[in-house]
Enzyme design. Structure first.
Site, short mmCIF file in Angstrom:
data_model
loop_
_atom_site.label_atom_id
_atom_site.label_comp_id
_atom_site.label_asym_id
_atom_site.label_seq_id
_atom_site.Cartn_x
_atom_site.Cartn_y
_atom_site.Cartn_z
N SER A 140 -6.28 -10.73 -3.50
CA SER A 140 -7.10 -9.30 -4.00
C SER A 140 -6.79 -8.85 -5.47
O SER A 140 -7.26 -7.88 -6.12
CB SER A 140 -6.66 -8.19 -3.23
OG SER A 140 -7.49 -8.18 -1.95
N LYS B 26 -4.20 1.48 -7.83
CA LYS B 26 -4.95 1.29 -6.93
C LYS B 26 -4.64 2.08 -5.69
O LYS B 26 -3.60 2.55 -5.48
CB LYS B 26 -4.53 -0.27 -6.02
CG LYS B 26 -5.62 -0.72 -4.87
CD LYS B 26 -5.03 -2.11 -4.64
CE LYS B 26 -6.07 -2.72 -3.62
NZ LYS B 26 -5.71 -4.22 -3.18
N SER C 243 -9.55 -7.18 -3.01
CA SER C 243 -9.89 -5.80 -2.79
C SER C 243 -9.58 -4.96 -3.83
O SER C 243 -10.10 -3.69 -3.89
CB SER C 243 -8.98 -5.38 -1.58
OG SER C 243 -7.60 -5.46 -1.72
N1 GLN Z 1 -9.84 -10.80 1.00
C1 GLN Z 1 -8.76 -11.08 1.54
C2 GLN Z 1 -8.69 -10.29 2.96
O1 GLN Z 1 -9.52 -9.48 3.09
C3 GLN Z 1 -7.47 -10.66 0.65
C4 GLN Z 1 -7.46 -9.11 0.44
C5 GLN Z 1 -6.06 -8.92 -0.35
O2 GLN Z 1 -5.55 -9.71 -0.99
N2 GLN Z 1 -5.85 -7.88 -0.02
O3 GLN Z 1 -7.75 -10.29 3.45
#
Ligand code: GLN
Length: 491
Positions: free
Chosen positions: A179, A80, A155
């Protein structure tokens, strides 16, 4: 094609010389050339570097006996775009870091390389890991390999799509509120968020430091165990990493679950769940019982406050962490008449809408006069949520929930409605607030369109062994994890 193999099967074939590391890497690269123009899981790849690493692995694979300390020798693992890989771009899918090249390796990358892995590619994501759909990437959305009109989750959407589409053998993602697990569930792979402190975050660009963890996305629970074996452990460069010994996570994998106590938290099974998701989870629960687990209902009474507490704490921490991107030290700069104007122009041009929204929200909840009402209260709620879990783990070994209330949604469906997007994280956020571990494993499909559904397992601090054991037994009994998306994504 060797790119379709699981990590554990590939390791066996490499050792038996049934395939070479170069052949595997070439197969992944050719798969990327075939499908990625449409899926867009990767932001960039350096094929020469990847092939050079694979050839180096082949030279070591040619010498017998094979080294004990290189369990991933020759295995292509993609990363990532939020994790630093020396001499490769580190952009966090943001314009503000455009052109930035990492001068060093994150600890997880150092460990992967030391274990012999071929570390390649930069995987797409929501900008700075803020989002649930990968639509917040400054470089375009990633498509779901099961249905390219849909998002892959986020994400870590690129990390999940690349594994599901067999563009790599496994990948690394990061999980601040879901995420890793949510995209794993939307793309039909296994995603593990380790316990807070289990894996070093040195070299992970910080989003919300009290919540962030790095973890594997893989084609099976055994593969996740093999990757966790390598990346877990104490690191003096991350003061939040815990000096707890790392077990062999593959040792406890067994085909049955006798003696295991599992809890169904009532609050995760009320309204709003897609009926097909509900049906798949119910069937999974019966399957786990058939494997010998004892399943009981229980309550996590503070669950309903998780979304609110998370979006206060995560944005507060993000507003502080993202202050460093000011045009002075990293990435892009837009000049101004004085430094303040330069900061404003740089940040105005460099950050996307969602990142700006979070910085503003986070600054607000921390500001004097509002701190007590929002941030402090959210921290108190967080303690209650953690306590709910610790109480539950006195009577059960793990909890079972859906990973997400729905399957993958359509591109654009929630993009204009941040609140709907935040609510889609409802089942994954608590795990990070509590600092416990969580895993998503494929547990079936919706009918038409055919979209993967994920079962979430939550375990106590350092309970990864239990989660992997449950997921493995479940995989052996059902085979859901072996299902592949259509070979070529149709537009
Ligand atoms: N969707 C959540 C956020 O936008 C989690 C994102 C993540 O785990 N990086 O904060």
């Amino acid at each position: 094609m060797p790119n379709r193999l699981t990590l554990s099967e590939l390791v066996r074939q490499l050792a038996a010389r049934e395939v070479s590391a170069r052949e595997v890497m070439e197969a992944c690269l050719s798969r990327v050339r075939e499908v990625d123009p449409h899926l867009h899981a990767f932001l960039s790849i350096d094929p020469d570097d990847a092939l050079a690493q694979a050839e180096a692995a082949d030279r070591r694979l040619a010498v017998r006996p094979l080294p004990d300390d290189q369990p991933l020798l020759g295995v292509p693992v993609a990363v990532k775009d939020v994790i630093a890989v020396r001499h490769h771009p580190l952009n966090c899918a943001s314009r503000i870091l455009g052109g930035f090249i990492s001068p060093y390796d994150a600890t997880v990358i150092e460990r992967l390389k030391a274990a012999g892995a071929v570390v390649f590619g930069r995987l797409n994501m929501d900008e700075f890991a803020m989002g649930s759909s990968t639509e917040n990437s400054a470089f375009g959305v990633t498509r779901n390999p099961w249905d390219p009109t849909r998002i892959p989750g986020g994400s870590s959407g690129g990390s999940a799509a690349a594994v599901a589409a067999d563009e790599c053998i496994a990948s690394l993602g990061s999980d601040t509120g879901g995420s890793i697990r949510q995209p794993a569930s939307f793309c039909g792979c296994v995603g593990l968020k380790p316990t807070y402190g289990r894996v070093s975050r040195y070299g992970l660009v910080a989003y919300a430091s009290s919540l962030d963890q790095i973890g594997p996305l893989t084609k099976s629970a055994r593969d996740a165990a093999l990757l966790l074996n390598v990346i877990a452990g104490h690191d003096p460069r991350d003061s939040t990493s815990v000096p707890e010994t790392v077990p062999d996570y593959t040792a406890a994998l067994a085909p049955e679950l006798h003696g295991l106590r599992l809890g169904l938290p009532r609050e995760y099974f009320i309204g709003g769940i897609d009926p097909q998701v509900r049906r798949a989870i119910d069937a999974a629960v019966s399957q786990l019982q058939a494997l010998g687990a004892d399943v009981r209902d229980l309550s996590l009474p503070h669950t309903e406050y998780a979304v609110a507490a998370y979006y206060i704490i995560a944005t507060a921490e993000a507003s502080a962490n993202l202050a460093r991107f000011d045009g002075v030290r990293y990435g892009r700069r837009v000049d101004g008449a004085d430094p303040v104007e330069m900061y404003a122009r740089t940040r105005g041009a460099g950050f996307g809408t969602e990142v700006k929204r979070r910085i503003v929200l986070g600054t607000y909840v921390l500001s004097s006069g509002y701190y007590d009402a929002y941030y402090l209260r959210a921290q108190k709620v967080r303690t209650l949520i953690r306590q709910d879990f610790l109480n539950a783990f006195e009577s059960v070994d793990a909890l079972i929930t859906p990973t997400a209330p729905t399957p993958a949604f359509r591109i654009g469906e929630k993009a204009g409605d941040p609140l709907q997007m935040y609510l889609s994280d409802i089942f994954t956020l608590s795990c990070n607030l509590a600092g416990i571990c969580g895993l998503s494993v494929p547990c079936g499909f919706t009918d038409a369109p055919r979209l993967p559904i994920g079962l979430q397992l939550l375990g106590p601090p350092f309970g990864e062994t239990t989660l992997l054991r449950i997921a493995h037994a479940y995989e052996e009994a059902t085979g859901w994890h072996c299902q592949k998306p259509p070979p070529t994504p149709t537009p």
